[in-house]
Scaffold this active site. Structure first.
Site, short mmCIF file in Angstrom:
data_model
loop_
_atom_site.label_atom_id
_atom_site.label_comp_id
_atom_site.label_asym_id
_atom_site.label_seq_id
_atom_site.Cartn_x
_atom_site.Cartn_y
_atom_site.Cartn_z
CG HIS A 1 -2.24 0.93 0.89
ND1 HIS A 1 -3.29 1.42 0.92
CD2 HIS A 1 -2.02 2.67 2.11
CE1 HIS A 1 -3.60 2.67 1.10
NE2 HIS A 1 -2.98 3.32 1.97
CB SER A 2 1.06 4.44 0.29
OG SER A 2 1.63 5.38 -0.25
#
Length: 251
Positions: free
Chosen positions: A95-96
């Protein structure tokens, strides 16, 4: 019964041992995040998926260790630790910042070890070839906290606890520096399938920037767009768990 290798106790956390799992998922946190962010993912997946959650240095029980200075450094350190766990299909979910890290780990697995991941899930992150000039890591402490509030990815109780947030800020700043100074180095496209996941109101990545992940694989590509912002996944956990479980069963 199959044999499940014990993970590295510092870097890899296995919250729910599943020795008979037929696939393995490695979860890579966002900037400022920790392995515990993915504990609900580990709990929510079926026994067919063994989940390893990565803990970066400089936070929680690793707070006394120096933080990594770049995404490349993290990838160089984590990739060898995953090799004992490639005895079954290996999926990467980031994520990210974790999505960029997952991409660099997949590159190293394929290029240096001949291991093609079963899948890469790139959540809430622009494709490597879509840079932005971001300098959040250069802000003062109040500016960094303001960014975290805006993204809604950190418990408000932590942000309001001055002692806790002051302890966490060095790791958060280091992660932001690593993410924002990352520069894509052109090279062979991945051989593993890639799925991009993005919130339709994410200020950090547009749908077009998420779709650009398609440029980085010679295998299949899929894009999933969800309602929400940078941390859209907290409101769509069941959908994402179902997607991961289904992909883990793919031949």
């Amino acid at each position: 019964m199959t044999t499940t290798a014990a993970p590295d106790p510092l870097w890899l956390r296995r919250y729910h041992p599943r020795p008979d799992a037929t696939a393995r998922l490695v979860c890579l946190p966002h900037a400022g995040g920790s392995a515990t962010f993915y504990r609900p993912v580990s709990a929510g997946l079926p026994d067919s998926v063994d989940v390893l959650c990565v803990q970066y240095p400089g936070r929680q029980d690793r707070r006394g260790e120096p933080c990594a200075t770049s995404v490349q450094e993290l990838a160089d350190r984590i990739t060898p630790l995953l090799l004992p766990h490639t005895d079954r299909p290996l999926l990467l979910f980031g994520h990210s910042m974790g999505a960029t890290l997952g991409f660099e780990i997949a590159r190293r697995l394929e290029r240096d070890h001949g291991v093609v991941p079963h899948a890469l899930f790139a959540s809430a992150r622009r494709a490597p070839s879509c840079p932005r000039d971001e300098r959040v890591h250069l802000r003062d402490d109040d500016g960094l906290v303001a960014e975290m509030r805006a993204l809604s990815g950190t418990d408000a109780a932590i942000l309001d606890d001055e002692e806790l947030i002051r302890m966490a800020l060095p790791a958060i700043r280091a992660d932001y520096r690593a993410a924002e100074t990352y520069r894509y180095e052109p090279g062979p496209r991945l051989r593993c399938p890639v799925t991009g996941l993005v919130g339709d109101e994410d200020p950090k990545v547009t749908v077009a920037e998420a779709r650009a992940w398609e440029r980085h694989t010679d295998a299949s590509f899929d894009l999933r767009v969800f309602a929400g912002g940078h941390f859209y996944l907290t409101a769509h956990q069941r959908e994402i768990l179902d997607l991961l479980a289904k992909d883990a069963l793919r031949p």
